[in-house]
Write a protein that holds these residues in place. Sequence first.
Motif, PDB file in Angstrom:
ATOM      1  N   ALA A  89      35.738  52.115  57.508  1.00 49.39           N
ATOM      2  CA  ALA A  89      36.163  53.519  57.376  1.00 49.39           C
ATOM      3  C   ALA A  89      37.679  53.673  57.352  1.00 49.39           C
ATOM      4  N   ARG A  90      38.424  52.537  57.526  1.00 50.19           N
ATOM      5  CA  ARG A  90      39.883  52.653  57.461  1.00 50.19           C
ATOM      6  C   ARG A  90      40.355  53.007  56.051  1.00 50.19           C
ATOM      7  N   GLN A  91      39.524  52.730  55.060  1.00 48.80           N
ATOM      8  CA  GLN A  91      39.892  53.070  53.689  1.00 48.80           C
ATOM      9  C   GLN A  91      39.459  54.504  53.400  1.00 48.80           C
ATOM     10  N   ASP A  92      40.402  55.338  52.978  1.00 50.72           N
ATOM     11  CA  ASP A  92      40.099  56.762  52.760  1.00 50.72           C
ATOM     12  C   ASP A  92      38.904  56.961  51.838  1.00 50.72           C
ATOM     13  N   ASN A  93      38.882  56.185  50.780  1.00 50.77           N
ATOM     14  CA  ASN A  93      37.794  56.372  49.807  1.00 50.77           C
ATOM     15  C   ASN A  93      36.585  55.491  50.110  1.00 50.77           C
ATOM     16  N   ASN A  94      36.673  54.712  51.218  1.00 45.60           N
ATOM     17  CA  ASN A  94      35.582  53.814  51.618  1.00 45.60           C
ATOM     18  C   ASN A  94      35.253  52.789  50.534  1.00 45.60           C
ATOM     19  N   MET A  95      36.269  52.392  49.807  1.00 43.29           N
ATOM     20  CA  MET A  95      36.045  51.413  48.730  1.00 43.29           C
ATOM     21  C   MET A  95      36.981  50.222  48.921  1.00 43.29           C
ATOM     22  N   ALA A  96      36.824  49.526  50.031  1.00 45.00           N
ATOM     23  CA  ALA A  96      37.702  48.390  50.317  1.00 45.00           C
ATOM     24  C   ALA A  96      37.651  47.356  49.200  1.00 45.00           C
ATOM     25  N   HIS A  97      36.472  47.150  48.624  1.00 45.40           N
ATOM     26  CA  HIS A  97      36.335  46.105  47.588  1.00 45.40           C
ATOM     27  C   HIS A  97      37.192  46.411  46.365  1.00 45.40           C
ATOM     28  N   ILE A  98      37.400  47.705  46.079  1.00 48.35           N
ATOM     29  CA  ILE A  98      38.256  48.098  44.954  1.00 48.35           C
ATOM     30  C   ILE A  98      39.716  48.050  45.385  1.00 48.35           C
ATOM     31  N   ASN A  99      40.001  48.674  46.504  1.00 48.15           N
ATOM     32  CA  ASN A  99      41.400  48.810  46.938  1.00 48.15           C
ATOM     33  C   ASN A  99      42.058  47.454  47.187  1.00 48.15           C
ATOM     34  N   LEU A 100      41.295  46.531  47.767  1.00 44.48           N
ATOM     35  CA  LEU A 100      41.899  45.243  48.134  1.00 44.48           C
ATOM     36  C   LEU A 100      42.136  44.348  46.928  1.00 44.48           C
ATOM     37  N   THR A 101      41.422  44.588  45.853  1.00 44.02           N
ATOM     38  CA  THR A 101      41.527  43.652  44.725  1.00 44.02           C
ATOM     39  C   THR A 101      42.414  44.153  43.585  1.00 44.02           C
ATOM     40  N   ARG A 102      42.697  45.438  43.534  1.00 44.33           N
ATOM     41  CA  ARG A 102      43.455  45.953  42.389  1.00 44.33           C
ATOM     42  C   ARG A 102      44.897  45.452  42.379  1.00 44.33           C
ATOM     43  N   SER A 103      45.454  45.238  43.577  1.00 47.20           N
ATOM     44  CA  SER A 103      46.847  44.789  43.617  1.00 47.20           C
ATOM     45  C   SER A 103      46.952  43.282  43.842  1.00 47.20           C
ATOM     46  N   ALA A 104      45.812  42.598  43.892  1.00 43.55           N
ATOM     47  CA  ALA A 104      45.843  41.158  44.207  1.00 43.55           C
ATOM     48  C   ALA A 104      46.345  40.341  43.014  1.00 43.55           C
ATOM     49  N   ASP A 105      47.107  39.289  43.313  1.00 39.75           N
ATOM     50  CA  ASP A 105      47.489  38.325  42.272  1.00 39.75           C
ATOM     51  C   ASP A 105      46.453  37.221  42.189  1.00 39.75           C
ATOM     52  N   ALA A 106      45.716  36.990  43.259  1.00 41.87           N
ATOM     53  CA  ALA A 106      44.629  35.995  43.253  1.00 41.87           C
ATOM     54  C   ALA A 106      43.774  36.192  44.498  1.00 41.87           C
ATOM     55  N   ILE A 107      42.521  35.764  44.379  1.00 39.33           N
ATOM     56  CA  ILE A 107      41.659  35.659  45.560  1.00 39.33           C
ATOM     57  C   ILE A 107      41.415  34.167  45.784  1.00 39.33           C
ATOM     58  N   LEU A 108      41.664  33.722  47.001  1.00 44.84           N
ATOM     59  CA  LEU A 108      41.381  32.328  47.358  1.00 44.84           C
ATOM     60  C   LEU A 108      40.362  32.349  48.485  1.00 44.84           C
ATOM     61  N   VAL A 109      39.178  31.795  48.227  1.00 42.48           N
ATOM     62  CA  VAL A 109      38.162  31.726  49.287  1.00 42.48           C
ATOM     63  C   VAL A 109      38.212  30.326  49.883  1.00 42.48           C
ATOM     64  N   ALA A 110      38.616  30.258  51.138  1.00 39.71           N
ATOM     65  CA  ALA A 110      38.786  28.970  51.812  1.00 39.71           C
ATOM     66  C   ALA A 110      38.468  29.151  53.297  1.00 39.71           C
ATOM     67  N   PRO A 111      37.371  28.665  53.772  1.00 41.29           N
ATOM     68  CA  PRO A 111      36.403  27.839  53.069  1.00 41.29           C
ATOM     69  C   PRO A 111      35.406  28.658  52.248  1.00 41.29           C
ATOM     70  N   ALA A 112      34.953  28.024  51.154  1.00 44.58           N
ATOM     71  CA  ALA A 112      33.841  28.574  50.370  1.00 44.58           C
ATOM     72  C   ALA A 112      32.606  27.748  50.726  1.00 44.58           C
ATOM     73  N   SER A 113      31.675  28.359  51.421  1.00 47.79           N
ATOM     74  CA  SER A 113      30.465  27.632  51.844  1.00 47.79           C
ATOM     75  C   SER A 113      29.509  27.481  50.664  1.00 47.79           C
ATOM     76  N   ALA A 114      28.528  26.598  50.820  1.00 50.69           N
ATOM     77  CA  ALA A 114      27.515  26.410  49.767  1.00 50.69           C
ATOM     78  C   ALA A 114      26.779  27.714  49.520  1.00 50.69           C
ATOM     79  N   ASP A 115      26.467  28.407  50.608  1.00 50.83           N
ATOM     80  CA  ASP A 115      25.732  29.666  50.481  1.00 50.83           C
ATOM     81  C   ASP A 115      26.574  30.723  49.773  1.00 50.83           C
TER      82      ASP A 115
END
Length: 428
Positions: A89-115
Amino acid sequence: MLKSRVVVSGDYRGALCYIAAMGILNGKNIVLGLSGGIACYKAAELCRALVKAGANVQVVMTEAASAFITPVTLQALSGQAVYMSQWDARQDNNMAHINLTRSADAILVAPASADFMAKLLHGRADDLLSLACLARPIERVPLLLAPAMNREMWAHPATQRNVAQLRADGCTVLGVGQGDQACGEVGDGRMLEADELLHTLEAFFAPKVLLGRRVLVNAGPTYEAIDPVRGITNRSSGKMGFAIARAAADAGAMVTLVAGPVALPTPHGVQRIDVVSAEQMHAAVMAQAALADVFVAAAAVADWRVDQAAGQKIKKEVGAAPPALRFLENPDILAEVAASERARSGHLFCVGFAAESENLLAHAQAKRARKNVPLLVGNIGPDTFGQDDNALLLVDEHGHRELARASKADLARELIHDLAHRLASKTP
Ligand code: C5P
């Protein structure tokens, strides 16, 4: 951060029009994702390294990741609140998945599990991290995955199938390390170490200004044997030459590194040829120079070798005079390469180095003329030997330019940009 400074002089080609970007991760917005795995402990170190490199790090964790490491740790290291839930709920529009990625230069998942990788593969999005990966603008925001799992899980056909498909979908799936695993088994599947991941990310963002070029670098000291247990060498650590090889590889070049005796790891993607003596270095460089577009002679090659090294250890006899050593001159590798047909016809660009203790500009200019190379890079030997930073003076026929004191990695990157500019401006 290194500031490039044009100091003098004449008509230094390109100095004003090209100042390389330094500190590649500086100012980059990186979403660091953690899925569940014991390798989460390495993500803490990675987060710290990214922040130190100037990146703005937004951590997103899965619930499974929080079983291995707390968000408190990652918040403290990244300096930003960690996100875990798509219902945050910290995101006004409740869309963290949009807000966090629009300004990103890259996403690095570490660790990335098999699942987690299996989930990504199917485009599933039932937690914030997978949702963010799916919602990212795919053309603009690259997704890098650093797998971490037990060796059987990594080798399983399902995982390998998923890795292949994720790559086909445009993800960059990084390799895995080999060795002891937390479960007690030994094999492939460890997550790469934090410094390896940092280097991978830097290489990923490095402009590919030498794509397709073949770069030959020599580095380190040589060792000239006196007998089987003694020899003559010098204080070169090889760090500057190794940094240049790495920067060239990061810039997309095919790099061969001829290394004297040094204790340095081979930069990723670089072909390394180990040698000991100046004669061995000469033979290796001459063979490789026939294929190269650029030769950077960063090695501190011994000027002389001992004539006929003793086959057995020379024994010290009480009262006897010290052994008289006779020296022979070693081949001048750089001068010979610079005089080759390939260099003289403009197909091979040669760069010399000069380690001096005083009057750097005068000595560097004289050395450039003597070796007959288009570019000579001067540095003060006692200020660079073994250090992680350095200052360089680039001398060409038009003038000179100082690269102020900075890490050897940053200086190498700037030198590679300078070289790329020189090569580009002489290509029709
Ligand atoms: O003559 P000096 O050793 O000072 O020149 C330094 C430059 O020449 C460096 O680029 C070094 O790699 C190269 N060199 C060489 N072979 C030698 C001596 C120096 O290639 N025998």
